[in-house]
Motif scaffolding. Structure first.
Motif, mmCIF file in Angstrom:
data_model
loop_
_atom_site.group_PDB
_atom_site.id
_atom_site.type_symbol
_atom_site.label_atom_id
_atom_site.label_comp_id
_atom_site.label_asym_id
_atom_site.label_seq_id
_atom_site.Cartn_x
_atom_site.Cartn_y
_atom_site.Cartn_z
ATOM 1 N N VAL A 128 4.999 -4.554 12.922
ATOM 2 C CA VAL A 128 4.325 -4.830 14.185
ATOM 3 C C VAL A 128 4.588 -6.268 14.628
ATOM 4 O O VAL A 128 4.581 -6.574 15.821
ATOM 5 N N ALA A 129 4.866 -7.160 13.692
ATOM 6 C CA ALA A 129 5.165 -8.555 14.034
ATOM 7 C C ALA A 129 6.520 -8.692 14.717
ATOM 8 O O ALA A 129 6.821 -9.739 15.292
ATOM 9 N N GLY A 130 7.352 -7.656 14.637
ATOM 10 C CA GLY A 130 8.675 -7.714 15.242
ATOM 11 C C GLY A 130 9.763 -8.096 14.264
ATOM 12 O O GLY A 130 10.953 -7.999 14.579
ATOM 13 N N ASP A 131 9.378 -8.538 13.055
ATOM 14 C CA ASP A 131 10.379 -8.809 12.031
ATOM 15 C C ASP A 131 10.552 -7.550 11.175
ATOM 16 O O ASP A 131 10.080 -6.481 11.550
ATOM 17 N N GLN A 132 11.206 -7.676 10.036
ATOM 18 C CA GLN A 132 11.512 -6.485 9.250
ATOM 19 C C GLN A 132 10.951 -6.565 7.841
ATOM 20 O O GLN A 132 10.912 -7.641 7.229
ATOM 21 N N LEU A 186 -1.698 -16.741 10.961
ATOM 22 C CA LEU A 186 -2.355 -15.673 10.207
ATOM 23 C C LEU A 186 -2.077 -14.317 10.851
ATOM 24 O O LEU A 186 -1.782 -13.339 10.157
ATOM 25 N N GLN A 187 -2.142 -14.251 12.175
ATOM 26 C CA GLN A 187 -1.877 -12.981 12.852
ATOM 27 C C GLN A 187 -0.433 -12.531 12.634
ATOM 28 O O GLN A 187 -0.171 -11.340 12.432
ATOM 29 N N LYS A 188 0.488 -13.466 12.657
ATOM 30 C CA LYS A 188 1.894 -13.110 12.421
ATOM 31 C C LYS A 188 2.079 -12.539 11.012
ATOM 32 O O LYS A 188 2.805 -11.560 10.812
ATOM 33 N N LEU A 189 1.392 -13.158 10.039
ATOM 34 C CA LEU A 189 1.494 -12.659 8.662
ATOM 35 C C LEU A 189 0.835 -11.290 8.534
ATOM 36 O O LEU A 189 1.378 -10.391 7.881
ATOM 37 N N MET A 190 -0.331 -11.118 9.159
ATOM 38 C CA MET A 190 -1.049 -9.851 9.032
ATOM 39 C C MET A 190 -0.300 -8.707 9.716
ATOM 40 O O MET A 190 -0.257 -7.591 9.197
ATOM 41 N N ASN A 222 -5.988 8.118 10.217
ATOM 42 C CA ASN A 222 -5.088 7.607 11.266
ATOM 43 C C ASN A 222 -3.876 6.852 10.717
ATOM 44 O O ASN A 222 -3.260 6.064 11.430
ATOM 45 N N GLY A 223 -3.531 7.109 9.476
ATOM 46 C CA GLY A 223 -2.337 6.469 8.943
ATOM 47 C C GLY A 223 -2.284 6.509 7.429
ATOM 48 O O GLY A 223 -3.094 7.178 6.779
ATOM 49 N N VAL A 224 -1.320 5.780 6.893
ATOM 50 C CA VAL A 224 -1.106 5.773 5.453
ATOM 51 C C VAL A 224 -1.194 4.338 4.927
ATOM 52 O O VAL A 224 -0.787 3.394 5.608
ATOM 53 N N ILE A 225 -1.757 4.202 3.726
ATOM 54 C CA ILE A 225 -1.900 2.892 3.078
ATOM 55 C C ILE A 225 -1.034 2.866 1.827
ATOM 56 O O ILE A 225 -1.035 3.814 1.037
ATOM 57 N N HIS A 226 -0.293 1.765 1.669
ATOM 58 C CA HIS A 226 0.381 1.480 0.407
ATOM 59 C C HIS A 226 -0.282 0.212 -0.162
ATOM 60 O O HIS A 226 -0.278 -0.837 0.492
ATOM 61 N N VAL A 227 -0.852 0.309 -1.349
ATOM 62 C CA VAL A 227 -1.492 -0.849 -1.978
ATOM 63 C C VAL A 227 -0.414 -1.686 -2.649
ATOM 64 O O VAL A 227 0.413 -1.163 -3.409
ATOM 65 N N VAL A 228 -0.408 -2.996 -2.370
ATOM 66 C CA VAL A 228 0.626 -3.880 -2.908
ATOM 67 C C VAL A 228 -0.009 -5.020 -3.702
ATOM 68 O O VAL A 228 -1.151 -5.409 -3.452
ATOM 69 N N ASP A 229 0.763 -5.562 -4.655
ATOM 70 C CA ASP A 229 0.223 -6.590 -5.548
ATOM 71 C C ASP A 229 0.495 -8.010 -5.078
ATOM 72 O O ASP A 229 0.104 -8.971 -5.740
ATOM 73 N N HIS A 230 1.179 -8.171 -3.949
ATOM 74 C CA HIS A 230 1.387 -9.482 -3.340
ATOM 75 C C HIS A 230 1.334 -9.337 -1.819
ATOM 76 O O HIS A 230 1.592 -8.247 -1.286
ATOM 77 N N VAL A 231 0.986 -10.413 -1.154
ATOM 78 C CA VAL A 231 1.031 -10.417 0.304
ATOM 79 C C VAL A 231 2.491 -10.401 0.733
ATOM 80 O O VAL A 231 3.291 -11.224 0.268
ATOM 81 N N LEU A 232 2.864 -9.448 1.582
ATOM 82 C CA LEU A 232 4.259 -9.354 2.014
ATOM 83 C C LEU A 232 4.658 -10.614 2.774
ATOM 84 O O LEU A 232 3.950 -11.055 3.668
ATOM 85 N N GLN A 233 5.792 -11.182 2.397
ATOM 86 C CA GLN A 233 6.319 -12.382 3.040
ATOM 87 C C GLN A 233 7.651 -12.033 3.695
ATOM 88 O O GLN A 233 8.540 -11.484 3.044
ATOM 89 N N PRO A 234 7.793 -12.326 4.995
ATOM 90 C CA PRO A 234 9.043 -11.965 5.681
ATOM 91 C C PRO A 234 10.257 -12.612 5.021
ATOM 92 O O PRO A 234 10.221 -13.785 4.623
ATOM 93 N N MET A 235 11.315 -11.841 4.894
ATOM 94 C CA MET A 235 12.571 -12.349 4.380
ATOM 95 C C MET A 235 13.460 -12.756 5.550
ATOM 96 O O MET A 235 13.266 -12.306 6.679
ATOM 97 N N LEU A 251 -8.144 -9.491 8.965
ATOM 98 C CA LEU A 251 -8.037 -8.581 10.110
ATOM 99 C C LEU A 251 -9.064 -8.943 11.176
ATOM 100 O O LEU A 251 -8.761 -8.982 12.372
ATOM 101 N N ASP A 252 -10.293 -9.214 10.743
ATOM 102 C CA ASP A 252 -11.342 -9.616 11.687
ATOM 103 C C ASP A 252 -10.973 -10.912 12.394
ATOM 104 O O ASP A 252 -11.168 -11.048 13.607
ATOM 105 N N SER A 253 -10.424 -11.863 11.633
ATOM 106 C CA SER A 253 -10.112 -13.183 12.194
ATOM 107 C C SER A 253 -8.996 -13.118 13.233
ATOM 108 O O SER A 253 -8.866 -14.026 14.059
ATOM 109 N N THR A 254 -8.192 -12.083 13.174
ATOM 110 C CA THR A 254 -7.042 -11.977 14.084
ATOM 111 C C THR A 254 -7.187 -10.817 15.072
ATOM 112 O O THR A 254 -6.207 -10.398 15.694
ATOM 113 N N ASN A 255 -8.422 -10.284 15.198
ATOM 114 C CA ASN A 255 -8.707 -9.205 16.150
ATOM 115 C C ASN A 255 -7.859 -7.958 15.913
ATOM 116 O O ASN A 255 -7.491 -7.253 16.862
ATOM 117 N N LEU A 256 -7.554 -7.700 14.654
ATOM 118 C CA LEU A 256 -6.729 -6.532 14.331
ATOM 119 C C LEU A 256 -7.547 -5.362 13.779
ATOM 120 O O LEU A 256 -7.006 -4.262 13.611
#
Length: 271
Positions: free
Chosen positions: A184-188, A156-160, A214-227, A113-118
């Protein structure tokens, strides 16, 4: 890169002058037999050295005898399973970033998040949903992929941003339903609430609905990868064939319209 460039100067010199010792060649050739040895005697004959352990009763023991003598290669060890240690429970502690930092198991996510100014985006915007991969989730990525992403801020920003939704989507919005929600990346992101555990894309949601200021967190066991859009469409169509419950997305609250000042009223004087 050609093969000769990969050689060190020392190894190249040895190969060019033919200084590889005959005994080393013999030991290399004997190694397969040593690995296949099933008795102490076979291991001794294959290696040319006396064994010191108990008679081998199995092929693995025969290989172990050869390894102990330093003449056989150790049997290949299968790759370690991906780190999927159970995440510790996350408790709300301020905003999204503060909650993730307080948990202590999202260091890689916070660094990205820091690396991508998010970071400031997650601190200053409201009504966000964050799918937060644990450090173990990042560790389970294919070798070298994370370091490549860290050196490519655009990717990295697109993935984050794929891990973030600009709306509050708690599990009540997709319970018993399956369908896509725009990130937020525009994909689904494909959310699946039709079974247990609940899923987002390729990941299991291991802890859901951590509500922060300011929002809700869902903890996940893998980094989400766009389909791919085709894969999402196929999965959604299959889900709609079995259920009519759509995924609902809570829209961010619209800004209130500015009030227009009323015109002063009065009666005209008669002249």
């Amino acid at each position: 890169m050609t093969i000769h460039r990969a050689l060190t100067a020392a190894s190249a010199a040895v190969l060019m002058t033919g200084l590889l010792a005959p005994s080393a060649l013999a030991q290399t050739a004997a190694a397969p037999n040593a690995r296949n040895a099933t008795t102490q005697g076979q291991a001794a004959r294959a290696t040319g050295r006396p064994t010191t352990d108990a008679p081998a009763a199995s092929q693995p023991q025969g290989a172990a005898a050869a390894v102990a003598q330093g003449t056989g290669a150790a049997p290949a060890t299968p790759p370690a399973a991906a780190a999927t240690a159970a995440a510790a429970p996350v408790t709300p502690s301020g905003d999204l970033v503060q909650t993730l930092a307080a948990s202590g198991q999202f260091k890689t996510f916070l660094k990205a998040l820091d690396s991508t100014n998010l970071t400031q985006v997650l601190k200053t915007h409201s009504n966000l949903t964050v799918f937060a991969p644990t450090d173990a989730a990042f560790a389970s990525m294919p070798q070298g992929e994370l370091s490549q992403l860290m050196n490519n801020p655009t990717q990295l920003q697109k993935l984050m941003t794929h891990q973030i939704i600009n709306a509050v989507v708690d599990t009540s919005k997709f319970k018993n339903a399956k369908g896509p929600v725009t990130s937020v990346a525009g994909d689904q992101i494909l959310l699946d609430g039709t079974g247990q555990p609940l899923k987002a894309d390729n990941a299991d949601i291991v802890q859901a609905d951590v509500r922060t200021s300011n929002g809700v967190i869902h903890v996940v066991d893998h980094v989400l990868q766009p389909m791919s859009p085709e894969a999402i469409a196929a999965a959604t169509a299959a889900a709609q064939a079995s259920t009519n419950a759509p995924v609902t997305e809570e829209k961010p609250a619209a800004e209130p319209e500015k009030a227009t000042p009323a015109k002063p009223s009065g009666t005209k004087r008669r002249r």
